[in-house]
Design an enzyme around this catalytic site. Structure first.
Site, PDB file in Angstrom:
ATOM      1  N   SER A 139       0.914  -1.357   0.184  1.00 36.71           N
ATOM      2  CA  SER A 139      -0.473  -0.060  -0.442  1.00 36.71           C
ATOM      3  C   SER A 139       0.506   1.080  -0.233  1.00 36.71           C
ATOM      4  O   SER A 139       1.662   1.069  -0.600  1.00 36.71           O
ATOM      5  CB  SER A 139      -0.760  -0.460   1.166  1.00 36.71           C
ATOM      6  N   TYR A 153      -4.613   9.101  -6.267  1.00 35.49           N
ATOM      7  CA  TYR A 153      -4.075   8.086  -5.790  1.00 35.49           C
ATOM      8  C   TYR A 153      -4.569   7.347  -4.367  1.00 35.49           C
ATOM      9  O   TYR A 153      -4.397   6.624  -3.814  1.00 35.49           O
ATOM     10  CB  TYR A 153      -2.838   8.073  -5.589  1.00 35.49           C
ATOM     11  N   LYS A 157      -5.563   3.522  -2.696  1.00 35.53           N
ATOM     12  CA  LYS A 157      -4.983   2.786  -1.303  1.00 35.53           C
ATOM     13  C   LYS A 157      -5.024   2.230  -0.311  1.00 35.53           C
ATOM     14  O   LYS A 157      -5.372   1.416   0.972  1.00 35.53           O
ATOM     15  CB  LYS A 157      -3.330   3.968  -0.846  1.00 35.53           C
TER      16      LYS A 157
END
Length: 285
Positions: A139, A153, A157
């Site tokens: 991650s 982004y 994650k």
């Protein structure tokens, strides 16, 4: 270095550069076996050539379901099983939320979330049958704390963190372990050649997302994290009798994550009475 059996079989996605390649090298140097994958298998062919029949280089685009299924089948045919899956393939995208481009956002989720889930589902049946295995998902510190210019982004994650935490609860009784790796800035291509960014620029975000875009790109080649040492840390976690669900990597990751915990605690405590008042009053209905 922990004791990990030499016959352990690793399946690592995204091995052409960065952390994936460093981990593949470390695993193979320790005498273990590894399936090293990349979109372009020519970029990992040297790993296979240098380690003989202990390494298998395979093409793998995690967004291609047929290729995922084929790669897992070929890995199991070559080595009999997969003991450790490392979901490492992924990349970043720079854009203020309003600047996000639909096609790029979907491609990002296809790789960072849906591709990861596809590979995990393909590997799990073998692990379940053997009642053993370890799934390591790379991650990011950005799965715990979010900043301007990388909202999409972070969204991928955060999704991976939730998926992996649920997975850990589901597979623990089956003898399968899960570790979420959360690196800070490491000296990889993430903020350089691998980074994508929106072509849209909105002036109103210049001082927030715009400034952080430039700051992020400027870190390339100067990031404090060492991929080789990150690989050692992952090996330590995998070799542990009680591997962590979450493994922070890098001083910045530790400092920012622990500060984030303090902020959350302070906010929760400040709004405690409002929070508790949302329940039905205590007593008989």
């Amino acid at each position: 270095m922990p004791e990990i059996p030499e016959d352990t079989v690793w399946f690592i996605t995204g091995c052409s550069t960065g952390l994936g390649r460093a981990l593949a090298e470390a695993v193979l140097d320790l005498g273990m076996r590894a399936v090293v994958t990349a979109r372009d298998p020519a970029r990992v062919a040297d790993l296979a050539e240098a380690h003989g029949d202990r390494a298998l280089a395979l093409p793998l685009d995690v967004t291609d379901h047929a290729q995922v299924v084929d790669a897992v089948k070929r890995a199991e045919a070559a080595f009999g099983r997969i003991d450790v899956l490392v979901n490492n393939a992924g990349y970043g995208y720079l854009a203020a939320v309003e600047e996000g481009e639909d096609d790029e956002i979907r491609k990002l989720f296809d790789t960072n979330v849906f591709g990861l889930a596809d590979v995990t589902r393909a590997v799990l049946p073998g692990m379940r049958a053997r009642r053993s295995g370890h799934i390591v998902t790379v991650s990011s510190l950005g799965g715990l704390a979010a900043f301007g210019a990388t909202g999409y982004y972070h969204a991928t994650k955060f999704a991976v963190e939730g998926l992996s935490e649920s997975l850990a609860a589901e597979v623990a009784p089956l003898g399968i372990k899960v570790t979420i790796v959360e690196p800070a800035a490491f000296r990889t291509n993430w903020s350089g050649p691998s980074m994508r960014q929106s072509a849209i620029r909105i002036d109103d975000y210049g001082e927030t997302a715009g400034t952080r875009r430039e700051a992020t790109l400027a870190t390339y080649g100067r990031q404090p994290g060492d991929p080789a040492r990150a690989a050692e840390a992952i090996l330590t976690a995998v070799g542990s009798d009680e591997p962590p669900l979450r493994l922070l990597l890098g001083r910045a990751a530790y400092d920012i994550a622990t500060a984030r915990l303090g902020i959350l605690r302070s906010t929760f405590d400040t709004w405690r009475e409002t929070t508790l008042a949302a329940d039905f009053p205590e007593g008989p209905l």
